[in-house]
Scaffold this motif. Structure first.
Motif, short mmCIF file in Angstrom:
data_model
loop_
_atom_site.label_atom_id
_atom_site.label_comp_id
_atom_site.label_asym_id
_atom_site.label_seq_id
_atom_site.Cartn_x
_atom_site.Cartn_y
_atom_site.Cartn_z
N ALA A 153 0.83 -1.21 0.00
CA ALA A 153 0.00 0.00 0.00
C ALA A 153 0.86 1.26 0.00
CB ALA A 153 -0.92 0.00 1.22
N GLY A 157 1.19 4.25 -2.79
CA GLY A 157 0.93 5.66 -2.46
C GLY A 157 2.11 6.54 -2.85
N ALA B 156 -1.94 7.85 2.07
CA ALA B 156 -2.87 7.82 0.93
C ALA B 156 -2.92 6.43 0.30
CB ALA B 156 -2.46 8.86 -0.11
N GLY B 157 -1.77 5.77 0.17
CA GLY B 157 -1.74 4.43 -0.39
C GLY B 157 -2.49 3.44 0.48
N VAL B 158 -2.33 3.57 1.79
CA VAL B 158 -3.04 2.69 2.73
C VAL B 158 -4.55 2.92 2.59
CG1 VAL B 158 -3.53 2.33 5.19
CG2 VAL B 158 -1.15 2.45 4.37
N ILE B 160 -6.23 4.00 -0.06
CA ILE B 160 -6.72 3.47 -1.33
C ILE B 160 -6.82 1.94 -1.26
CG2 ILE B 160 -6.14 3.12 -3.77
CD1 ILE B 160 -4.81 5.91 -3.71
N GLN B 161 -5.77 1.31 -0.74
CA GLN B 161 -5.77 -0.15 -0.71
C GLN B 161 -6.84 -0.69 0.24
OE1 GLN B 161 -1.99 -2.19 -1.39
NE2 GLN B 161 -2.36 -3.39 0.44
#
Lengths: 225, 225
Positions: A153, A157, B156-158, B160-161
């Motif tokens: 993740a 990001g 942000a990646g966390v 989205i995932q």
């Protein structure tokens, strides 16, 4: 055999064209016509290899996992870091990886496509962490499944934010920073000190892979002599 | 005064309706007509507050920064963690935050909108890290701008995932895991040991904020007596 090789080359050509189209227009905006035009093949050739736009997109997403060729290492945490650094190195140079990321994380087509790619990456990283644990490289509190989820993740990001803010110009530097921030919570001190995770790590590994490829036939020749 | 309050309430109503529309359809798919229908106001009322769809989207993105109300702390790294945990707590419950994230990270409208929100978050986190550094809370190698960039991207990646894989059901658990992985590279040991970064941290902080709001008028009454 020659015919099969040519078919594989055409398939690859179509996938690369499709990747550049998906990368530019997203899933919804992409058309088979544009893929045909960019690949310089017939519409029939595209449909011979891929039944539909969805099939093409799935082909691009699946290709992510065939792209990198990160070499195996005795130190599994180095292989773990190398995986992230090599993809960071290749992505700005390879529309297949770049489109694969866009399709995997896009809002459009998640259910069938991205839903497979994300667990694919988590599983790949988890396997490396489990192997690292068996070799005593992990701190005792590390849960491979959780850390693999998190790194997948966080990597994604970092990729998105680097693309947004610098067009991926600083991607390798930012992924290097990600590993420098994370690995002290993952690796035992003896391993941590020897991990190579600088911004040029991806380029180094790919140079090593290229050198090994060039040397190989000579080695084989010598061995056969 | 009453008229101004009513205008603010209408503006808020329109923003919330716009957020739910952007959250569902993305920027391209959203229409002012749908916002009018969901807000239950006239088209004129929407145009009184927002000149265009772009203006509405900008309003939603800007509102991210007015949403949380994370209380100040003596320990700036706790405030840093609280910021991430509170947004993780609120986002699944608040279409304004959720749509703000989608618009900030979406492919559609980056140039004007998301381009402002991402540096906004990085700047906010960097200021907290600089303040933490002045209080001696940071390990010596930490560069506030780099760590703020990384945490913004990784968060942000966390998000989205977590949205992709569980509809944000595990968002608080995953953001907690992010901080548990990162803070050992950021905080001096004395601070690290006292940081509260469990999955329920966001809920705790919001309960504290709610309690302080309820108690305040009584306190003021006592002080005035």
């Amino acid at each position: 055999m020659v015919r099969q090789e040519r078919a594989l080359r055409t398939r690859r050509l179509i996938l690369e064209a499709a990747a550049s189209v998906f990368d530019e227009f997203g899933y919804e905006g992409a058309t088979i016509g544009e893929v045909v035009a960019r690949a310089g093949v017939t519409r029939g050739a595209v449909y011979f290899h891929f039944a539909s736009k969805r099939d093409l997109a799935q082909g691009v997403v699946d290709e992510q996992f065939a792209q990198d060729g990160v070499p195996e290492r005795a130190c599994k945490l180095q292989e773990f870091v190398d995986t992230g650094m090599v993809i960071a190195h290749l992505m700005p140079r390879d529309p297949l990886l770049s489109a694969g990321a866009r399709l995997s994380l896009g809002q459009d087509v998640f259910e069938d496509l991205g839903g497979g790619a994300i667990p694919g990456w988590i599983g790949r990283l988890e396997a490396l962490l489990v192997a690292a644990g068996e070799r005593g490289e992990l701190l005792p509190h590390v849960v491979p499944a959780d850390t693999a989820w998190l790194v997948t993740a966080a990597w994604a990001g970092v990729q998105i934010q680097s693309q947004r803010l610098t067009g991926r110009a600083d991607l390798e530097q930012r992924v290097s920073s990600l590993f420098r921030h994370l690995m002290p919570s993952v690796a035992v001190p003896g391993v941590l000190g020897s991990l190579r995770m600088g911004p040029d790590r991806g380029a180094q590994v790919m140079a090593e892979v290229a050198a090994a490829r060039e040397v190989k036939p000579v080695d084989e020749g010598v061995a056969a002599a």
